[in-house]
Motif scaffolding. Sequence first.
Motif, PDB file in Angstrom:
ATOM      1  N   LEU A   1      80.091 -32.480  -3.026  1.00  0.00           N
ATOM      2  CA  LEU A   1      79.863 -32.088  -4.407  1.00  0.00           C
ATOM      3  C   LEU A   1      79.196 -33.214  -5.206  1.00  0.00           C
ATOM      4  CD1 LEU A   1      80.254 -29.901  -6.568  1.00  0.00           C
ATOM      5  CD2 LEU A   1      82.447 -30.946  -7.073  1.00  0.00           C
ATOM      6  N   ILE A   2      79.598 -34.466  -4.968  1.00  0.00           N
ATOM      7  CA  ILE A   2      79.018 -35.605  -5.683  1.00  0.00           C
ATOM      8  C   ILE A   2      78.310 -36.499  -4.672  1.00  0.00           C
ATOM      9  CG2 ILE A   2      79.509 -37.656  -7.061  1.00  0.00           C
ATOM     10  CD1 ILE A   2      81.882 -36.167  -8.239  1.00  0.00           C
ATOM     11  N   GLY A   3      77.073 -36.892  -5.001  1.00  0.00           N
ATOM     12  CA  GLY A   3      76.292 -37.746  -4.120  1.00  0.00           C
ATOM     13  C   GLY A   3      75.832 -38.994  -4.852  1.00  0.00           C
ATOM     14  N   VAL A   4      75.536 -40.025  -4.084  1.00  0.00           N
ATOM     15  CA  VAL A   4      74.999 -41.268  -4.621  1.00  0.00           C
ATOM     16  C   VAL A   4      73.534 -41.333  -4.234  1.00  0.00           C
ATOM     17  CG1 VAL A   4      75.176 -43.783  -4.556  1.00  0.00           C
ATOM     18  CG2 VAL A   4      77.236 -42.393  -4.414  1.00  0.00           C
ATOM     19  N   ASP A   5      72.664 -41.619  -5.210  1.00  0.00           N
ATOM     20  CA  ASP A   5      71.216 -41.660  -4.976  1.00  0.00           C
ATOM     21  C   ASP A   5      70.650 -43.037  -5.258  1.00  0.00           C
ATOM     22  OD1 ASP A   5      71.009 -39.014  -4.328  1.00  0.00           O
ATOM     23  OD2 ASP A   5      69.783 -38.457  -6.040  1.00  0.00           O
ATOM     24  N   ALA A   6      69.647 -43.404  -4.490  1.00  0.00           N
ATOM     25  CA  ALA A   6      68.831 -44.585  -4.763  1.00  0.00           C
ATOM     26  C   ALA A   6      67.382 -44.135  -4.631  1.00  0.00           C
ATOM     27  CB  ALA A   6      69.139 -45.697  -3.777  1.00  0.00           C
ATOM     28  N   ASP A   7      66.587 -44.427  -5.637  1.00  0.00           N
ATOM     29  CA  ASP A   7      65.182 -44.009  -5.663  1.00  0.00           C
ATOM     30  C   ASP A   7      64.338 -45.240  -5.933  1.00  0.00           C
ATOM     31  OD1 ASP A   7      62.730 -42.804  -6.033  1.00  0.00           O
ATOM     32  OD2 ASP A   7      63.314 -41.645  -7.778  1.00  0.00           O
ATOM     33  N   LEU A   8      63.548 -45.680  -4.948  1.00  0.00           N
ATOM     34  CA  LEU A   8      62.667 -46.830  -5.096  1.00  0.00           C
ATOM     35  C   LEU A   8      61.232 -46.330  -5.032  1.00  0.00           C
ATOM     36  CD1 LEU A   8      64.530 -49.250  -2.685  1.00  0.00           C
ATOM     37  CD2 LEU A   8      64.707 -49.151  -5.172  1.00  0.00           C
ATOM     38  N   THR A   9      60.417 -46.685  -6.028  1.00  0.00           N
ATOM     39  CA  THR A   9      59.040 -46.216  -6.105  1.00  0.00           C
ATOM     40  C   THR A   9      58.118 -47.388  -6.387  1.00  0.00           C
ATOM     41  OG1 THR A   9      59.854 -44.141  -7.041  1.00  0.00           O
ATOM     42  CG2 THR A   9      57.499 -44.553  -7.202  1.00  0.00           C
ATOM     43  N   TRP A  10      57.023 -47.463  -5.636  1.00  0.00           N
ATOM     44  CA  TRP A  10      56.013 -48.495  -5.842  1.00  0.00           C
ATOM     45  C   TRP A  10      54.724 -47.821  -6.260  1.00  0.00           C
ATOM     46  CZ3 TRP A  10      52.148 -50.322  -1.906  1.00  0.00           C
ATOM     47  CH2 TRP A  10      51.415 -51.400  -2.381  1.00  0.00           C
ATOM     48  N   TYR A  11      54.179 -48.242  -7.387  1.00  0.00           N
ATOM     49  CA  TYR A  11      52.892 -47.755  -7.880  1.00  0.00           C
ATOM     50  C   TYR A  11      51.888 -48.883  -7.623  1.00  0.00           C
ATOM     51  CZ  TYR A  11      56.058 -44.681 -10.484  1.00  0.00           C
ATOM     52  OH  TYR A  11      57.041 -43.804 -10.841  1.00  0.00           O
ATOM     53  N   PRO A  12      51.037 -48.778  -6.585  1.00  0.00           N
ATOM     54  CA  PRO A  12      50.214 -49.916  -6.176  1.00  0.00           C
ATOM     55  C   PRO A  12      49.008 -50.214  -7.056  1.00  0.00           C
ATOM     56  CG  PRO A  12      49.752 -48.035  -4.788  1.00  0.00           C
ATOM     57  CD  PRO A  12      50.886 -47.636  -5.705  1.00  0.00           C
ATOM     58  N   SER A  13      48.559 -49.288  -7.876  1.00  0.00           N
ATOM     59  CA  SER A  13      47.301 -49.500  -8.596  1.00  0.00           C
ATOM     60  C   SER A  13      47.519 -50.004 -10.016  1.00  0.00           C
ATOM     61  CB  SER A  13      46.499 -48.200  -8.622  1.00  0.00           C
ATOM     62  OG  SER A  13      47.208 -47.207  -9.321  1.00  0.00           O
ATOM     63  N   ASP A  14      46.419 -50.447 -10.618  1.00  0.00           N
ATOM     64  CA  ASP A  14      46.436 -50.913 -12.000  1.00  0.00           C
ATOM     65  C   ASP A  14      46.688 -49.727 -12.923  1.00  0.00           C
ATOM     66  OD1 ASP A  14      45.666 -53.248 -10.819  1.00  0.00           O
ATOM     67  OD2 ASP A  14      43.564 -53.065 -11.385  1.00  0.00           O
ATOM     68  N   PHE A  15      47.223 -50.026 -14.130  1.00  0.00           N
ATOM     69  CA  PHE A  15      47.492 -48.965 -15.092  1.00  0.00           C
ATOM     70  C   PHE A  15      46.984 -49.375 -16.463  1.00  0.00           C
ATOM     71  CE2 PHE A  15      50.056 -46.708 -18.207  1.00  0.00           C
ATOM     72  CZ  PHE A  15      49.904 -45.417 -17.755  1.00  0.00           C
ATOM     73  N   PRO A  16      46.271 -48.535 -17.155  1.00  0.00           N
ATOM     74  CA  PRO A  16      45.672 -47.286 -16.696  1.00  0.00           C
ATOM     75  C   PRO A  16      44.453 -47.569 -15.825  1.00  0.00           C
ATOM     76  CG  PRO A  16      45.079 -47.658 -18.991  1.00  0.00           C
ATOM     77  CD  PRO A  16      45.994 -48.781 -18.583  1.00  0.00           C
ATOM     78  N   SER A  17      44.153 -46.691 -14.924  1.00  0.00           N
ATOM     79  CA  SER A  17      43.080 -46.928 -13.958  1.00  0.00           C
ATOM     80  C   SER A  17      41.703 -46.566 -14.503  1.00  0.00           C
ATOM     81  CB  SER A  17      43.344 -46.147 -12.676  1.00  0.00           C
ATOM     82  OG  SER A  17      43.410 -44.764 -12.966  1.00  0.00           O
ATOM     83  N   ASP A  18      41.627 -45.833 -15.606  1.00  0.00           N
ATOM     84  CA  ASP A  18      40.332 -45.365 -16.113  1.00  0.00           C
ATOM     85  C   ASP A  18      39.710 -46.275 -17.174  1.00  0.00           C
ATOM     86  OD1 ASP A  18      42.302 -44.769 -17.925  1.00  0.00           O
ATOM     87  OD2 ASP A  18      41.441 -42.843 -18.532  1.00  0.00           O
ATOM     88  N   ARG A  19      40.393 -47.354 -17.571  1.00  0.00           N
ATOM     89  CA  ARG A  19      39.839 -48.318 -18.535  1.00  0.00           C
ATOM     90  C   ARG A  19      40.448 -49.681 -18.251  1.00  0.00           C
ATOM     91  NH1 ARG A  19      43.160 -44.787 -22.123  1.00  0.00           N
ATOM     92  NH2 ARG A  19      44.991 -46.007 -22.655  1.00  0.00           N
ATOM     93  N   PHE A  20      40.307 -50.653 -19.138  1.00  0.00           N
ATOM     94  CA  PHE A  20      40.850 -51.983 -18.893  1.00  0.00           C
ATOM     95  C   PHE A  20      42.346 -51.903 -18.654  1.00  0.00           C
ATOM     96  CE2 PHE A  20      37.059 -53.039 -21.438  1.00  0.00           C
ATOM     97  CZ  PHE A  20      36.421 -53.846 -20.496  1.00  0.00           C
ATOM     98  N   ALA A  21      42.777 -52.342 -17.504  1.00  0.00           N
ATOM     99  CA  ALA A  21      44.187 -52.243 -17.126  1.00  0.00           C
ATOM    100  C   ALA A  21      45.006 -53.326 -17.820  1.00  0.00           C
ATOM    101  CB  ALA A  21      44.333 -52.364 -15.620  1.00  0.00           C
ATOM    102  N   PHE A  22      46.120 -52.931 -18.451  1.00  0.00           N
ATOM    103  CA  PHE A  22      47.030 -53.900 -19.052  1.00  0.00           C
ATOM    104  C   PHE A  22      48.233 -54.166 -18.160  1.00  0.00           C
ATOM    105  CE2 PHE A  22      48.111 -49.814 -21.026  1.00  0.00           C
ATOM    106  CZ  PHE A  22      49.442 -49.699 -20.679  1.00  0.00           C
TER     107      PHE A  22
END
Length: 143
Positions: A1-22
């Motif tokens: 009924l109850i679960g433990v979650d771990a969510d790891l996410t890597w975003y490899p690119s610059d943000f935002p990708s369509d103009r000067f990335a900050f």
Amino acid sequence: LIGVDADLTWYPSDFPSDRFAFSGSRFEGLFGVTVRPHINRIRPFAKAAAGFLRSSEAPEPFACIAIFPPPLSCLMAAGHTMPAFEIGGGVELSTTRTTFLRVDVADRIVEYPGPSFGANFEVRDAAFFGHAVRFTIGGGVRF
């Protein structure tokens, strides 16, 4: 009924990708719980999680105007680790006894640094929370 979650996410690119990335790459870690009934192979669930979003420095020099408070993009260009939270739900489909496919929809809440002013020139006197709808499809393994 109850679960433990771990969510790891890597975003490899610059943000935002369509103009000067900050911001360069980003790394996110969310850790929380799910509550779900088991109905044959299908499990609808609700979830809540807390963690962090690490934003790296801008990949190239980033020009900023010398005012106070600075634009949020100028604060972000230095790189930050920000508190992150997620509240949502979804459906999980068991594919075998230990593996599953999953669809999630959630509100990701990030605490951005401040003081700053936003894209519409609204001044924020302190750190503030930003919201974004997040839709994910993934898989997992039960232990």
